[in-house]
Design a protein around this motif. Sequence first.
Motif, PDB file in Angstrom:
ATOM      1  N   ALA A 107      89.013 -33.591 -10.589  1.00  0.00           N
ATOM      2  CA  ALA A 107      87.587 -33.536 -10.277  1.00  0.00           C
ATOM      3  C   ALA A 107      87.332 -34.350  -9.018  1.00  0.00           C
ATOM      4  O   ALA A 107      87.781 -35.497  -8.919  1.00  0.00           O
ATOM      5  CB  ALA A 107      86.769 -34.080 -11.443  1.00  0.00           C
ATOM      6  N   ASP A 108      86.664 -33.736  -8.069  1.00  0.00           N
ATOM      7  CA  ASP A 108      86.281 -34.441  -6.838  1.00  0.00           C
ATOM      8  C   ASP A 108      84.817 -34.828  -6.951  1.00  0.00           C
ATOM      9  O   ASP A 108      83.985 -34.015  -7.357  1.00  0.00           O
ATOM     10  CB  ASP A 108      86.460 -33.517  -5.621  1.00  0.00           C
ATOM     11  N   THR A 116      81.808 -32.486  -6.783  1.00  0.00           N
ATOM     12  CA  THR A 116      81.825 -31.505  -5.690  1.00  0.00           C
ATOM     13  C   THR A 116      82.826 -30.377  -5.979  1.00  0.00           C
ATOM     14  O   THR A 116      82.670 -29.285  -5.457  1.00  0.00           O
ATOM     15  CB  THR A 116      82.206 -32.175  -4.348  1.00  0.00           C
ATOM     16  N   ALA A 117      83.794 -30.631  -6.828  1.00  0.00           N
ATOM     17  CA  ALA A 117      84.741 -29.565  -7.203  1.00  0.00           C
ATOM     18  C   ALA A 117      85.559 -29.994  -8.419  1.00  0.00           C
ATOM     19  O   ALA A 117      85.869 -31.164  -8.591  1.00  0.00           O
ATOM     20  CB  ALA A 117      85.689 -29.253  -6.049  1.00  0.00           C
ATOM     21  N   SER A 119      89.122 -28.585 -10.166  1.00  0.00           N
ATOM     22  CA  SER A 119      90.176 -27.608  -9.899  1.00  0.00           C
ATOM     23  C   SER A 119      91.398 -27.838 -10.776  1.00  0.00           C
ATOM     24  O   SER A 119      91.680 -28.958 -11.187  1.00  0.00           O
ATOM     25  CB  SER A 119      90.572 -27.648  -8.420  1.00  0.00           C
ATOM     26  N   LYS A 129      88.975 -23.048  -8.939  1.00  0.00           N
ATOM     27  CA  LYS A 129      88.129 -24.077  -8.332  1.00  0.00           C
ATOM     28  C   LYS A 129      86.685 -23.807  -8.739  1.00  0.00           C
ATOM     29  O   LYS A 129      86.175 -22.702  -8.538  1.00  0.00           O
ATOM     30  CB  LYS A 129      88.274 -24.015  -6.807  1.00  0.00           C
ATOM     31  N   ILE A 130      86.057 -24.810  -9.334  1.00  0.00           N
ATOM     32  CA  ILE A 130      84.672 -24.666  -9.782  1.00  0.00           C
ATOM     33  C   ILE A 130      83.815 -25.612  -8.953  1.00  0.00           C
ATOM     34  O   ILE A 130      84.079 -26.815  -8.914  1.00  0.00           O
ATOM     35  CB  ILE A 130      84.556 -25.006 -11.286  1.00  0.00           C
ATOM     36  N   GLN A 131      82.800 -25.033  -8.277  1.00  0.00           N
ATOM     37  CA  GLN A 131      81.984 -25.859  -7.385  1.00  0.00           C
ATOM     38  C   GLN A 131      80.504 -25.647  -7.677  1.00  0.00           C
ATOM     39  O   GLN A 131      80.097 -24.572  -8.125  1.00  0.00           O
ATOM     40  CB  GLN A 131      82.283 -25.480  -5.925  1.00  0.00           C
ATOM     41  N   GLN A 133      76.757 -24.703  -7.307  1.00  0.00           N
ATOM     42  CA  GLN A 133      76.042 -23.721  -6.493  1.00  0.00           C
ATOM     43  C   GLN A 133      74.653 -23.556  -7.099  1.00  0.00           C
ATOM     44  O   GLN A 133      74.535 -23.199  -8.279  1.00  0.00           O
ATOM     45  CB  GLN A 133      76.787 -22.388  -6.493  1.00  0.00           C
ATOM     46  N   PHE A 137      77.185 -23.777 -11.506  1.00  0.00           N
ATOM     47  CA  PHE A 137      78.511 -23.868 -10.903  1.00  0.00           C
ATOM     48  C   PHE A 137      79.052 -22.466 -10.671  1.00  0.00           C
ATOM     49  O   PHE A 137      78.692 -21.523 -11.363  1.00  0.00           O
ATOM     50  CB  PHE A 137      79.476 -24.626 -11.825  1.00  0.00           C
ATOM     51  N   ALA A 139      82.764 -20.355  -9.995  1.00  0.00           N
ATOM     52  CA  ALA A 139      84.226 -20.488 -10.060  1.00  0.00           C
ATOM     53  C   ALA A 139      84.907 -19.477  -9.157  1.00  0.00           C
ATOM     54  O   ALA A 139      84.477 -18.328  -9.058  1.00  0.00           O
ATOM     55  CB  ALA A 139      84.698 -20.288 -11.500  1.00  0.00           C
ATOM     56  N   THR A 140      85.964 -19.911  -8.495  1.00  0.00           N
ATOM     57  CA  THR A 140      86.803 -18.981  -7.735  1.00  0.00           C
ATOM     58  C   THR A 140      88.239 -19.167  -8.205  1.00  0.00           C
ATOM     59  O   THR A 140      88.613 -20.232  -8.692  1.00  0.00           O
ATOM     60  CB  THR A 140      86.751 -19.269  -6.220  1.00  0.00           C
TER      61      THR A 140
END
Length: 413
Positions: A107-108, A116-117, A119, A129-131, A133, A137, A139-140
């Motif tokens: 986790a960042d 912020t992310a 992963s 990676k979940i950020q 938005q 959140f 996910a990509t």
Amino acid sequence: MAFPGTLGRSIAVALFALFGVVAAFATIAPGREAAEPLPSTSLVVEPLSLQAREVPLVGAYVQEEQFKRGDTLASFLERLGLDDSAIALLARSPALRVLRPGSQVRADFSGDGSPTAISFLTGRDTLVKIQPQGDGFRATEEQASLETRVTMKANVIKSSLFAATDDVGIPDSIAMQLADVFGGDIDFHRDLRAGDHFTVVYELYQLNGRAVRAGRLLAAEFVNKGRPLRAVRYGSSYYGPDGKNLRKAFLRSPLEFSRISSGFGMRKHPIQKTWRTHQGTDYAAPTGTRVRATGDAVVEFAGVKGGYGNVVILRHNGQYSTVYAHLSRIGVRRGARVTQSDIIGYVGQTGWATGPHLHYEFRVAGQARNPLTIALPAALPLPASEVASFKNEAAPLISRLDLVAQGSLAQLE
Ligand SMILES: [Zn+2]
């Protein structure tokens, strides 16, 4: 698999360290039975990669945690340092449902503590990676670019193969490949002695300088009772440095090598004595340990037979047959074809057995014989047309093995 010191550790703050370090040089006293001089050091050579991680923002930080058996998504996210509102949103995210015990999650956070992310790597080698938005959140998922490093490690056996591989952080999958590769020459349940030593060269997959999992064993040396054996992978098989195929018509041990069965490997079972008493070899092992066909065969008998209890008898090419007795369960039927290493049953104590063990016999023309004293047919060597290409590919791997054999650390650096 175990990668001590990498996956198992949780790092509270972003580290800007150098990943991959030459570590742990332990001098190990040779065992009494050692028949030749041993390397004086135990070498652990990790690839060196100088990747300094950059700090994205002043005050930003990273937290890493391992998803463990028994974790709920909510309790895990809390441990990862997320607040209640983020947890409420993320706990509904389908992207996090693929987490499995052992998954390492990063986790960042920005300087104010907001995420912020998030992963992590999936079992399919994709990076999720979940950020944040908007109010939620997003996910990509993309293919992770894993780096392959060739790693070399060596150690001396003091009590068991797994103790020696654990000692220097060799993954289990590599220890088992090692036992497989030399399975035609060494009985890893009975032949190992304190003072035996080995070197393995293998692929290690990494993500951002961290070990993810091991790949293939590329080359290995095993010195058993003073006898050195070497193997180099070529195509999908292993050959000696001279191009001789390491696969043999028969495996030396009918037991599958595993953590469960290996603990019995250092027990004293003088084969000669065992031989005289009942014309076979006994392998003490826990009930349920998997029993393998030692060679390609047809099942001649599978059922109950007097003192043997549940027994499987395999008929091989030529005059050879093998017997596997006292099984708790039989895994094959009469008439079936089996190939070498197929599981044919499980260790038990049926028939005349005082404890769980496998009674194994090797017969020639119906007579029980000691397989060690019989010249067995060898597997096909490398075709002549392949030898030049093999030597070319094998040379750098063999020179790596030579470095350890010479105990020359200086050349490794
Ligand atoms: Zn027996």
